[in-house]
Design a protein around this motif. Structure first.
Motif, PDB file in Angstrom:
ATOM      1  N   SER A 194      30.710 -57.545 -35.586  1.00 20.04           N
ATOM      2  CA  SER A 194      29.680 -56.912 -34.285  1.00 20.04           C
ATOM      3  C   SER A 194      30.655 -56.859 -33.263  1.00 20.04           C
ATOM      4  N   ALA A 195      30.265 -55.676 -32.228  1.00 18.92           N
ATOM      5  CA  ALA A 195      31.085 -55.903 -30.903  1.00 18.92           C
ATOM      6  C   ALA A 195      30.289 -57.102 -30.151  1.00 18.92           C
ATOM      7  N   ALA A 196      29.369 -57.537 -30.433  1.00 19.16           N
ATOM      8  CA  ALA A 196      28.773 -58.954 -29.917  1.00 19.16           C
ATOM      9  C   ALA A 196      29.726 -60.135 -29.729  1.00 19.16           C
ATOM     10  N   PRO A 214      23.918 -66.749 -30.498  1.00 19.52           N
ATOM     11  CA  PRO A 214      24.182 -67.429 -31.627  1.00 19.52           C
ATOM     12  C   PRO A 214      24.648 -66.041 -32.746  1.00 19.52           C
ATOM     13  N   TYR A 215      24.120 -64.924 -32.648  1.00 21.03           N
ATOM     14  CA  TYR A 215      24.494 -63.978 -33.445  1.00 21.03           C
ATOM     15  C   TYR A 215      25.884 -63.680 -33.281  1.00 21.03           C
ATOM     16  N   GLY A 216      26.372 -63.431 -32.169  1.00 24.01           N
ATOM     17  CA  GLY A 216      27.669 -63.261 -31.626  1.00 24.01           C
ATOM     18  C   GLY A 216      28.797 -64.237 -32.569  1.00 24.01           C
ATOM     19  N   ARG A 231      17.461 -44.030 -39.843  1.00 25.95           N
ATOM     20  CA  ARG A 231      16.954 -45.170 -40.433  1.00 25.95           C
ATOM     21  C   ARG A 231      16.739 -46.578 -39.997  1.00 25.95           C
ATOM     22  N   GLN A 232      16.988 -46.523 -38.705  1.00 24.92           N
ATOM     23  CA  GLN A 232      16.725 -47.869 -37.976  1.00 24.92           C
ATOM     24  C   GLN A 232      14.952 -47.759 -37.600  1.00 24.92           C
ATOM     25  N   ASP A 233      14.427 -48.986 -37.857  1.00 24.00           N
ATOM     26  CA  ASP A 233      13.040 -49.045 -37.956  1.00 24.00           C
ATOM     27  C   ASP A 233      12.605 -49.183 -36.550  1.00 24.00           C
ATOM     28  N   TYR A 291      13.078 -55.669 -32.724  1.00 25.64           N
ATOM     29  CA  TYR A 291      14.214 -55.972 -32.379  1.00 25.64           C
ATOM     30  C   TYR A 291      15.083 -54.505 -32.502  1.00 25.64           C
ATOM     31  N   SER A 292      14.612 -53.540 -32.662  1.00 22.23           N
ATOM     32  CA  SER A 292      15.463 -52.147 -32.901  1.00 22.23           C
ATOM     33  C   SER A 292      16.009 -51.767 -31.595  1.00 22.23           C
ATOM     34  N   GLY A 293      17.088 -50.797 -31.823  1.00 18.78           N
ATOM     35  CA  GLY A 293      18.001 -50.299 -30.594  1.00 18.78           C
ATOM     36  C   GLY A 293      17.336 -49.515 -29.552  1.00 18.78           C
ATOM     37  N   SER A 330      16.495 -45.751 -30.807  1.00 14.74           N
ATOM     38  CA  SER A 330      14.875 -45.689 -31.723  1.00 14.74           C
ATOM     39  C   SER A 330      13.835 -45.820 -30.965  1.00 14.74           C
ATOM     40  N   ARG A 331      13.919 -46.831 -29.994  1.00 11.45           N
ATOM     41  CA  ARG A 331      12.498 -47.056 -28.983  1.00 11.45           C
ATOM     42  C   ARG A 331      12.230 -45.900 -28.194  1.00 11.45           C
ATOM     43  N   PHE A 332      13.493 -45.403 -27.680  1.00 11.04           N
ATOM     44  CA  PHE A 332      13.280 -44.321 -26.604  1.00 11.04           C
ATOM     45  C   PHE A 332      12.774 -43.137 -27.277  1.00 11.04           C
ATOM     46  N   ILE A 358      11.150 -47.058 -21.442  1.00 15.15           N
ATOM     47  CA  ILE A 358      11.261 -47.968 -20.572  1.00 15.15           C
ATOM     48  C   ILE A 358      12.665 -48.709 -20.398  1.00 15.15           C
ATOM     49  N   ILE A 359      13.203 -48.393 -19.044  1.00 18.79           N
ATOM     50  CA  ILE A 359      14.355 -48.726 -19.058  1.00 18.79           C
ATOM     51  C   ILE A 359      14.514 -50.227 -18.386  1.00 18.79           C
ATOM     52  N   PHE A 360      15.250 -51.330 -18.800  1.00 22.78           N
ATOM     53  CA  PHE A 360      15.297 -52.591 -18.333  1.00 22.78           C
ATOM     54  C   PHE A 360      16.590 -52.506 -17.527  1.00 22.78           C
ATOM     55  N   THR A 383      21.960 -48.023 -15.175  1.00 26.95           N
ATOM     56  CA  THR A 383      23.301 -47.735 -15.124  1.00 26.95           C
ATOM     57  C   THR A 383      24.308 -48.629 -16.100  1.00 26.95           C
ATOM     58  N   GLN A 384      23.956 -49.527 -16.788  1.00 26.68           N
ATOM     59  CA  GLN A 384      24.562 -50.186 -17.932  1.00 26.68           C
ATOM     60  C   GLN A 384      24.783 -49.192 -18.659  1.00 26.68           C
ATOM     61  N   THR A 385      26.016 -49.420 -19.261  1.00 26.74           N
ATOM     62  CA  THR A 385      26.623 -48.297 -20.247  1.00 26.74           C
ATOM     63  C   THR A 385      26.690 -49.140 -21.799  1.00 26.74           C
ATOM     64  N   THR A 395      25.472 -44.026 -19.822  1.00 30.94           N
ATOM     65  CA  THR A 395      24.518 -44.791 -19.181  1.00 30.94           C
ATOM     66  C   THR A 395      23.027 -44.789 -20.007  1.00 30.94           C
ATOM     67  N   VAL A 396      22.352 -45.902 -19.778  1.00 35.58           N
ATOM     68  CA  VAL A 396      21.199 -45.912 -20.408  1.00 35.58           C
ATOM     69  C   VAL A 396      20.184 -44.890 -19.863  1.00 35.58           C
ATOM     70  N   SER A 397      20.156 -44.594 -18.480  1.00 33.01           N
ATOM     71  CA  SER A 397      19.612 -43.689 -17.823  1.00 33.01           C
ATOM     72  C   SER A 397      19.862 -42.352 -18.321  1.00 33.01           C
TER      73      SER A 397
HETATM   74  C1  UD1 Z   1      23.416 -54.095 -29.663  1.00 34.06           C
HETATM   75  C2  UD1 Z   1      23.188 -54.265 -31.114  1.00 34.06           C
HETATM   76  C3  UD1 Z   1      23.477 -55.644 -31.511  1.00 34.06           C
HETATM   77  C4  UD1 Z   1      25.292 -55.441 -31.164  1.00 34.06           C
HETATM   78  C5  UD1 Z   1      25.619 -55.118 -29.983  1.00 34.06           C
HETATM   79  C6  UD1 Z   1      27.005 -54.799 -29.990  1.00 34.06           C
HETATM   80  C7  UD1 Z   1      20.841 -53.100 -31.295  1.00 34.06           C
HETATM   81  C8  UD1 Z   1      19.436 -53.588 -31.570  1.00 34.06           C
HETATM   82  N1  UD1 Z   1      21.569 -54.396 -31.102  1.00 34.06           N
HETATM   83  O1  UD1 Z   1      22.805 -54.755 -28.699  1.00 34.06           O
HETATM   84  O2  UD1 Z   1      23.327 -56.078 -32.754  1.00 34.06           O
HETATM   85  O3  UD1 Z   1      25.628 -56.876 -31.566  1.00 34.06           O
HETATM   86  O4  UD1 Z   1      24.940 -53.797 -29.645  1.00 34.06           O
HETATM   87  O5  UD1 Z   1      27.629 -54.643 -28.827  1.00 34.06           O
HETATM   88  O6  UD1 Z   1      21.666 -52.168 -31.785  1.00 34.06           O
HETATM   89  N2  UD1 Z   1      17.138 -50.921 -23.272  1.00 34.06           N
HETATM   90  C9  UD1 Z   1      16.443 -50.303 -22.578  1.00 34.06           C
HETATM   91  N3  UD1 Z   1      15.108 -50.169 -22.900  1.00 34.06           N
HETATM   92  C10 UD1 Z   1      14.719 -50.444 -24.242  1.00 34.06           C
HETATM   93  C11 UD1 Z   1      15.489 -50.966 -25.185  1.00 34.06           C
HETATM   94  C12 UD1 Z   1      16.695 -51.507 -24.701  1.00 34.06           C
HETATM   95  O7  UD1 Z   1      16.617 -50.043 -21.254  1.00 34.06           O
HETATM   96  O8  UD1 Z   1      13.499 -50.139 -24.430  1.00 34.06           O
HETATM   97  C13 UD1 Z   1      18.718 -51.376 -22.629  1.00 34.06           C
HETATM   98  C14 UD1 Z   1      18.910 -52.782 -22.796  1.00 34.06           C
HETATM   99  O9  UD1 Z   1      18.503 -53.465 -21.835  1.00 34.06           O
HETATM  100  C15 UD1 Z   1      20.504 -52.819 -22.943  1.00 34.06           C
HETATM  101  C16 UD1 Z   1      20.827 -51.519 -23.742  1.00 34.06           C
HETATM  102  O10 UD1 Z   1      19.458 -50.688 -23.450  1.00 34.06           O
HETATM  103  O11 UD1 Z   1      20.856 -52.473 -21.782  1.00 34.06           O
HETATM  104  C17 UD1 Z   1      21.061 -51.272 -25.118  1.00 34.06           C
HETATM  105  O12 UD1 Z   1      20.090 -52.277 -25.808  1.00 34.06           O
HETATM  106  P1  UD1 Z   1      20.119 -52.285 -27.321  1.00 34.06           P
HETATM  107  O13 UD1 Z   1      19.878 -51.356 -28.082  1.00 34.06           O
HETATM  108  O14 UD1 Z   1      18.873 -53.472 -27.623  1.00 34.06           O
HETATM  109  O15 UD1 Z   1      21.477 -53.008 -27.652  1.00 34.06           O
HETATM  110  P2  UD1 Z   1      22.269 -54.143 -27.426  1.00 34.06           P
HETATM  111  O16 UD1 Z   1      21.702 -54.940 -26.583  1.00 34.06           O
HETATM  112  O17 UD1 Z   1      23.463 -53.389 -26.623  1.00 34.06           O
END
Ligand code: UD1
Length: 308
Positions: free
Chosen positions: A120-122, A143-145, A178-180, A185-187, A190-192, A203-205, A209-211, A247-249
């Motif tokens: 992982s890039a983690a 710990p995952y990283g 296929r991401q649930d 804990y989904s990415g 899929s949440r958006f 919801i943007i955390f 501007t994070q990429t 960017t997340v935006s």
């Molecule tokens: C992701 C991976 C992780 C991997 C890492 C590698 C997932 C779930 N996680 O983590 O396994 O090790 O990349 O770099 O794929 N965000 C929002 N709103 C939301 C959800 C997330 O704004 O509803 C933002 C988060 O704050 C973050 C960005 O979107 O800034 C990406 O978050 P996320 O998809 O959870 O993945 P990573 O934390 O980058």
């Protein structure tokens, strides 16, 4: 036409998961596939005909036996959540470190031709510079990283000490239909999408501007397929990204536009431990593997619209 008996035998751990299930789809006509999966996280309802599916854990004795019965091991099974690893580091390490070691030990005592490990890039932690090259310092924040890095180090050590033909990839942010989305804990993608389909605000955390470097699972499958055929890849670690960041935006607005959802985005405080900027340098994979990502983000997102 090849028969099952002269086909290459491939064991895919986590073969019902996000990466594993697409690998099964891509490889099952060319190889004899066995899936090892503990059914802990799957959105897949049926596997293609002819696939052997064994319900077991990578830490189990049967996992070691299966390694010895195959020619190639693609090890995608893992505890995959950063957040879950913060809550239970022991569970994370038991799966990701000891599970991987169980497979490697069996592989060392067999005559496999390839062991591919999904890291992982983690492992990089907070990037000191972008795009991130493979030689960037590895300083995980979770710990995952740490457990993913540990699995990598074992793979590379087994290559050096025992001549195991192992190689690793470090995926950035993988997405696929296929991401649930129901999994907390989904990415972000899929949440958006889940929100957009329900005409609710994503919801943007933080300030958005994070990429991230979002890579389609199809490009990940392509890279793994290239690894299968490439002996120069043994003993090597490759970034698996697109080399582009979004960017997340921008992502939120792209998704609202694709799903035609007329809702505003909502902002919440930044997530603790969040990485600010992330983008891969994929020069090494381009050079050694001839890898070229093929799925532009917008096109990859359209697949969600078509699949549901
Ligand atoms: C992701 C991976 C992780 C991997 C890492 C590698 C997932 C779930 N996680 O983590 O396994 O090790 O990349 O770099 O794929 N965000 C929002 N709103 C939301 C959800 C997330 O704004 O509803 C933002 C988060 O704050 C973050 C960005 O979107 O800034 C990406 O978050 P996320 O998809 O959870 O993945 P990573 O934390 O980058």
């Amino acid at each position: 036409m090849s028969t099952e008996s002269n086909m290459q035998r491939i064991l895919i751990t986590g073969g019902l998961g996000q990466v594993g299930s697409y690998l099964v789809d891509a490889l099952h006509e060319k190889a004899s596939i066995t899936v090892l999966d503990n059914f802990s996280s799957t959105t897949r309802e049926a596997v293609p005909h002819g696939i052997h599916v064994i319900k077991a854990d990578i830490k189990d004795r049967i996992a070691a036996d299966l390694v010895k019965q195959n020619d190639v091991i693609i090890h995608t099974a893992a505890q995959i959540s950063v957040t879950a690893s913060m809550e239970d580091p022991l569970f994370d390490a038991q799966n990701n470190v000891f599970g991987t070691l169980n497979l490697l030990e069996a592989a060392r005592r067999s005559s496999i031709s390839k062991f591919i490990y999904i890291s992982s890039a983690a492992v990089y932690g907070n990037p000191l510079y972008t795009p991130v090259t493979e030689s960037h310092p590895q300083d995980p924040l979770s710990p995952y990283g740490v457990s993913k890095l540990s699995g990598e180090k074992y793979c590379m050590m087994y290559h050096k000490a025992f001549g195991l033909p192992s190689c690793c990839i470090r995926p950035f942010n993988i997405y696929s239909p296929r991401q649930d989305p129901g999994n907390p804990y989904s990415g972000v993608i899929s949440r958006f999408i889940d929100k957009a389909k329900a005409e609710q605000s994503p919801i943007i955390f933080g300030d958005g501007t994070q990429t991230r470097d979002f890579i389609s699972v199809h490009d990940i499958v392509d890279m793994i397929t290239l690894l299968l055929e490439n002996e120069d890849a043994n003993g090597q670690v490759f970034n698996a990204g697109t080399g582009n960041s979004t960017t997340v935006s921008e992502l939120a607005h792209m998704i609202l536009n694709i799903f035609d959802a007329d809702v505003p985005v909502q902002y919440m405080p930044e997530r603790p431990g969040d990485i600010k900027y992330s983008c891969s340098d994929i020069a090494k994979a381009r050079k050694i593997l001839g890898f070229e990502p093929k799925v532009p983000l917008r096109e990859g997102l359209m697949e969600f619209a078509e699949s549901k």
